[in-house]
Design a protein around this motif. Sequence first.
Motif, PDB file in Angstrom:
ATOM      1  N   ILE A  37       0.136  -0.426   1.237  1.00 28.58           N
ATOM      2  CA  ILE A  37      -0.485  -1.398   1.838  1.00 28.58           C
ATOM      3  C   ILE A  37      -0.313  -1.362   3.401  1.00 28.58           C
ATOM      4  CG2 ILE A  37      -0.292  -4.111   1.940  1.00 28.58           C
ATOM      5  CD1 ILE A  37       0.931  -3.745  -1.003  1.00 28.58           C
ATOM      6  N   ALA A  38       0.808  -1.317   3.950  1.00 24.96           N
ATOM      7  CA  ALA A  38       1.116  -1.171   5.322  1.00 24.96           C
ATOM      8  C   ALA A  38       0.444  -0.259   5.851  1.00 24.96           C
ATOM      9  CB  ALA A  38       2.548  -0.974   5.623  1.00 24.96           C
ATOM     10  N   MET A  39       0.109   0.881   5.407  1.00 23.14           N
ATOM     11  CA  MET A  39      -0.531   2.146   6.034  1.00 23.14           C
ATOM     12  C   MET A  39      -2.031   1.674   6.094  1.00 23.14           C
ATOM     13  SD  MET A  39       1.393   5.742   4.912  1.00 23.14           S
ATOM     14  CE  MET A  39       0.907   5.476   3.225  1.00 23.14           C
ATOM     15  N   GLN A  40      -2.526   1.387   4.890  1.00 21.27           N
ATOM     16  CA  GLN A  40      -3.927   1.053   4.750  1.00 21.27           C
ATOM     17  C   GLN A  40      -4.305  -0.233   5.616  1.00 21.27           C
ATOM     18  OE1 GLN A  40      -5.816  -1.063   1.232  1.00 21.27           O
ATOM     19  NE2 GLN A  40      -6.687   0.910   0.766  1.00 21.27           N
ATOM     20  N   ALA A  41      -3.519  -1.454   5.648  1.00 15.59           N
ATOM     21  CA  ALA A  41      -3.831  -2.271   6.416  1.00 15.59           C
ATOM     22  C   ALA A  41      -3.717  -2.176   7.962  1.00 15.59           C
ATOM     23  CB  ALA A  41      -2.970  -3.450   6.115  1.00 15.59           C
ATOM     24  N   SER A  42      -2.836  -1.320   8.252  1.00 10.35           N
ATOM     25  CA  SER A  42      -2.913  -0.827   9.648  1.00 10.35           C
ATOM     26  C   SER A  42      -3.969  -0.375  10.036  1.00 10.35           C
ATOM     27  CB  SER A  42      -1.608  -0.015   9.793  1.00 10.35           C
ATOM     28  OG  SER A  42      -0.500  -0.769   9.454  1.00 10.35           O
ATOM     29  N   VAL A  43      -4.354   0.848   9.378  1.00  7.48           N
ATOM     30  CA  VAL A  43      -5.786   1.353   9.751  1.00  7.48           C
ATOM     31  C   VAL A  43      -7.140   0.260   9.664  1.00  7.48           C
ATOM     32  CG1 VAL A  43      -7.721   2.935   8.943  1.00  7.48           C
ATOM     33  CG2 VAL A  43      -5.219   3.607   8.814  1.00  7.48           C
ATOM     34  N   ALA A  44      -6.900  -0.554   9.119  1.00 11.38           N
ATOM     35  CA  ALA A  44      -8.012  -1.512   8.908  1.00 11.38           C
ATOM     36  C   ALA A  44      -8.079  -2.492  10.057  1.00 11.38           C
ATOM     37  CB  ALA A  44      -7.948  -2.337   7.574  1.00 11.38           C
ATOM     38  N   CYS A  45      -6.683  -2.771  10.373  1.00 12.77           N
ATOM     39  CA  CYS A  45      -6.548  -3.764  11.641  1.00 12.77           C
ATOM     40  C   CYS A  45      -7.190  -3.087  12.777  1.00 12.77           C
ATOM     41  CB  CYS A  45      -5.106  -3.927  11.870  1.00 12.77           C
ATOM     42  SG  CYS A  45      -4.542  -5.120  10.681  1.00 12.77           S
ATOM     43  N   PHE A  74      -2.180 -15.587   2.501  1.00 17.79           N
ATOM     44  CA  PHE A  74      -1.179 -15.353   1.485  1.00 17.79           C
ATOM     45  C   PHE A  74      -1.734 -14.680   0.172  1.00 17.79           C
ATOM     46  CE2 PHE A  74       0.860 -17.524  -2.186  1.00 17.79           C
ATOM     47  CZ  PHE A  74       1.922 -17.260  -2.001  1.00 17.79           C
ATOM     48  N   LEU A  75      -2.832 -15.249  -0.275  1.00 16.36           N
ATOM     49  CA  LEU A  75      -3.364 -14.688  -1.657  1.00 16.36           C
ATOM     50  C   LEU A  75      -3.834 -13.205  -1.625  1.00 16.36           C
ATOM     51  CD1 LEU A  75      -5.686 -17.487  -2.499  1.00 16.36           C
ATOM     52  CD2 LEU A  75      -3.842 -16.899  -3.715  1.00 16.36           C
ATOM     53  N   ALA A  76      -4.143 -12.892  -0.247  1.00 13.92           N
ATOM     54  CA  ALA A  76      -4.461 -11.630  -0.248  1.00 13.92           C
ATOM     55  C   ALA A  76      -3.174 -10.621  -0.345  1.00 13.92           C
ATOM     56  CB  ALA A  76      -5.163 -11.232   1.286  1.00 13.92           C
ATOM     57  N   GLY A  77      -2.175 -11.082   0.448  1.00 12.41           N
ATOM     58  CA  GLY A  77      -1.019 -10.407   0.152  1.00 12.41           C
ATOM     59  C   GLY A  77      -0.245 -10.242  -1.235  1.00 12.41           C
ATOM     60  N   VAL A  78      -0.416 -11.264  -1.865  1.00 15.73           N
ATOM     61  CA  VAL A  78       0.114 -11.340  -3.265  1.00 15.73           C
ATOM     62  C   VAL A  78      -0.923 -10.550  -4.277  1.00 15.73           C
ATOM     63  CG1 VAL A  78       0.236 -12.896  -5.361  1.00 15.73           C
ATOM     64  CG2 VAL A  78       1.245 -13.793  -3.089  1.00 15.73           C
ATOM     65  N   GLY A  79      -2.155 -10.693  -3.809  1.00 13.07           N
ATOM     66  CA  GLY A  79      -3.176  -9.975  -4.855  1.00 13.07           C
ATOM     67  C   GLY A  79      -3.261  -8.335  -4.621  1.00 13.07           C
ATOM     68  N   THR A  80      -2.902  -8.217  -3.264  1.00 11.27           N
ATOM     69  CA  THR A  80      -2.877  -6.760  -2.958  1.00 11.27           C
ATOM     70  C   THR A  80      -1.688  -5.998  -3.674  1.00 11.27           C
ATOM     71  OG1 THR A  80      -3.997  -7.040  -1.038  1.00 11.27           O
ATOM     72  CG2 THR A  80      -2.786  -4.877  -1.131  1.00 11.27           C
ATOM     73  N   VAL A  81      -0.594  -6.605  -3.370  1.00 14.85           N
ATOM     74  CA  VAL A  81       0.683  -6.086  -4.220  1.00 14.85           C
ATOM     75  C   VAL A  81       0.657  -6.195  -5.613  1.00 14.85           C
ATOM     76  CG1 VAL A  81       3.407  -6.513  -4.736  1.00 14.85           C
ATOM     77  CG2 VAL A  81       2.331  -7.022  -2.307  1.00 14.85           C
ATOM     78  N   THR A 187       2.039  -8.669   5.934  1.00 17.82           N
ATOM     79  CA  THR A 187       3.020  -9.548   5.799  1.00 17.82           C
ATOM     80  C   THR A 187       3.852  -9.333   4.387  1.00 17.82           C
ATOM     81  OG1 THR A 187       2.180 -11.319   7.186  1.00 17.82           O
ATOM     82  CG2 THR A 187       4.095 -11.924   5.637  1.00 17.82           C
ATOM     83  N   ALA A 188       2.976  -9.187   3.432  1.00 15.66           N
ATOM     84  CA  ALA A 188       3.360  -8.766   2.199  1.00 15.66           C
ATOM     85  C   ALA A 188       4.117  -7.430   2.168  1.00 15.66           C
ATOM     86  CB  ALA A 188       2.467  -8.941   0.998  1.00 15.66           C
ATOM     87  N   SER A 189       3.783  -6.380   2.691  1.00 19.92           N
ATOM     88  CA  SER A 189       4.284  -5.137   2.690  1.00 19.92           C
ATOM     89  C   SER A 189       5.742  -4.972   3.380  1.00 19.92           C
ATOM     90  CB  SER A 189       3.176  -4.041   3.398  1.00 19.92           C
ATOM     91  OG  SER A 189       3.361  -4.326   4.788  1.00 19.92           O
ATOM     92  N   LEU A 190       6.054  -5.876   4.210  1.00 18.42           N
ATOM     93  CA  LEU A 190       7.291  -5.897   5.172  1.00 18.42           C
ATOM     94  C   LEU A 190       8.518  -5.895   3.999  1.00 18.42           C
ATOM     95  CD1 LEU A 190       6.701  -8.563   7.779  1.00 18.42           C
ATOM     96  CD2 LEU A 190       6.558  -6.323   8.024  1.00 18.42           C
ATOM     97  N   PRO A 191       8.629  -6.674   2.840  1.00 12.56           N
ATOM     98  CA  PRO A 191       9.898  -6.338   2.139  1.00 12.56           C
ATOM     99  C   PRO A 191      10.029  -5.135   1.458  1.00 12.56           C
ATOM    100  CG  PRO A 191       8.734  -8.460   1.491  1.00 12.56           C
ATOM    101  CD  PRO A 191       7.800  -7.568   2.307  1.00 12.56           C
ATOM    102  N   GLY A 192       9.172  -4.352   1.409  1.00 12.05           N
ATOM    103  CA  GLY A 192       9.173  -3.113   0.625  1.00 12.05           C
ATOM    104  C   GLY A 192       9.342  -1.784   1.840  1.00 12.05           C
ATOM    105  N   LEU A 193       9.297  -1.995   3.206  1.00 14.82           N
ATOM    106  CA  LEU A 193       9.046  -0.863   3.955  1.00 14.82           C
ATOM    107  C   LEU A 193      10.271  -0.245   4.086  1.00 14.82           C
ATOM    108  CD1 LEU A 193       6.835  -2.458   6.972  1.00 14.82           C
ATOM    109  CD2 LEU A 193       6.105  -0.755   5.258  1.00 14.82           C
ATOM    110  N   SER A 194      11.401  -0.609   3.620  1.00 18.14           N
ATOM    111  CA  SER A 194      12.487   0.023   3.596  1.00 18.14           C
ATOM    112  C   SER A 194      12.587   1.228   2.839  1.00 18.14           C
ATOM    113  CB  SER A 194      13.725  -0.849   3.606  1.00 18.14           C
ATOM    114  OG  SER A 194      13.742  -1.474   1.923  1.00 18.14           O
ATOM    115  N   LEU A 195      11.703   1.270   1.914  1.00 17.45           N
ATOM    116  CA  LEU A 195      11.745   2.394   0.926  1.00 17.45           C
ATOM    117  C   LEU A 195      10.662   3.316   1.314  1.00 17.45           C
ATOM    118  CD1 LEU A 195      11.173   0.153  -2.242  1.00 17.45           C
ATOM    119  CD2 LEU A 195      13.342   1.148  -1.525  1.00 17.45           C
ATOM    120  N   SER A 196       9.946   3.075   2.570  1.00 14.81           N
ATOM    121  CA  SER A 196       8.990   4.064   3.096  1.00 14.81           C
ATOM    122  C   SER A 196       9.485   5.335   3.673  1.00 14.81           C
ATOM    123  CB  SER A 196       8.240   3.378   4.261  1.00 14.81           C
ATOM    124  OG  SER A 196       7.630   2.014   3.813  1.00 14.81           O
TER     125      SER A 196
END
Length: 304
Positions: A37-45, A74-81, A187-196
Amino acid sequence: MTRLTGVLFAIAANGLFATSDTLVKLLSLHYPIFQIIAMQASVACVVVAIVIWRDKAYRLSAVRNPKMLIGRGFLAGVGTVSGFYAFSLLPLADVYAITFGSPLVVTVAAAWLLGERTGPARWIAILVGFSGILVMVQPGYAALSLGHLAAFLNVFVGASVILIMRTIGSQENRAIMVAAVMAGQLTASLPGLSLSHAPEWSDVGLVIVSGLVMVSAQFLMIESLRRAPASSVAPMQYTKLIWALPVGLFVFGDEPKLHVVAGALVVIGSVLYLLDHQRRADNRLARRRESLMRQDCLEEKKLG
């Protein structure tokens, strides 16, 4: 011509969404969904920032519905995850077939929350549609996985997004609406970035293409809704199933399940009936208004 252009845009948008989902499913074999999510959204940004600068939409005055946009993010974050998680566990066709139920939820929500009239025929169509979902998931015969639950969550997220887009779709700048989606995803990707972990160079190209395809689909979908009514655009989402079945079979080895296809056809049929019913009701209302306007004009001429 404008309506036809909108429909063609919607077909293209759904094709791009399906392409993006396929790339996400491929990447999920090697990376956690939060990192994808973070990688894809960063490119899109990057693309969104360019469009915002070009449209001069960076001023705060360009935002007309901040609360709605926050809700959209918020819905985009929840829906994407939930969507990415479902794709990582289930065949593409299964996820799409379940999420096709969103318009049914919208119809129920519109009746309860917005006070829209829903007659017996529409309620029957809604019940038939939900029975199609039961055919797909086969409760009691097949074990429901977390992937199924994630797909069901996406049904309600998708319905909420449709209701928000009904309200602000024609009011907000297109780049601002897509930016809200990207912000929600990041925002939704932040909680799991430690696993990256650092992506392999061979996967960087997939990440870039995935982000570009996804953001292009977002812009195309917004444009489609501006050029054609939702009743014409919404059925185009079902073209995803045409993509998902062969891709699932030849790329991921997922053989089509008869009960999933059968249930999806039931859901699609019920939604198409609801859309046609709404279109006919809107046409009757438009004719009634036109008739009243003509009567008012005649009365004014008589009085004059």
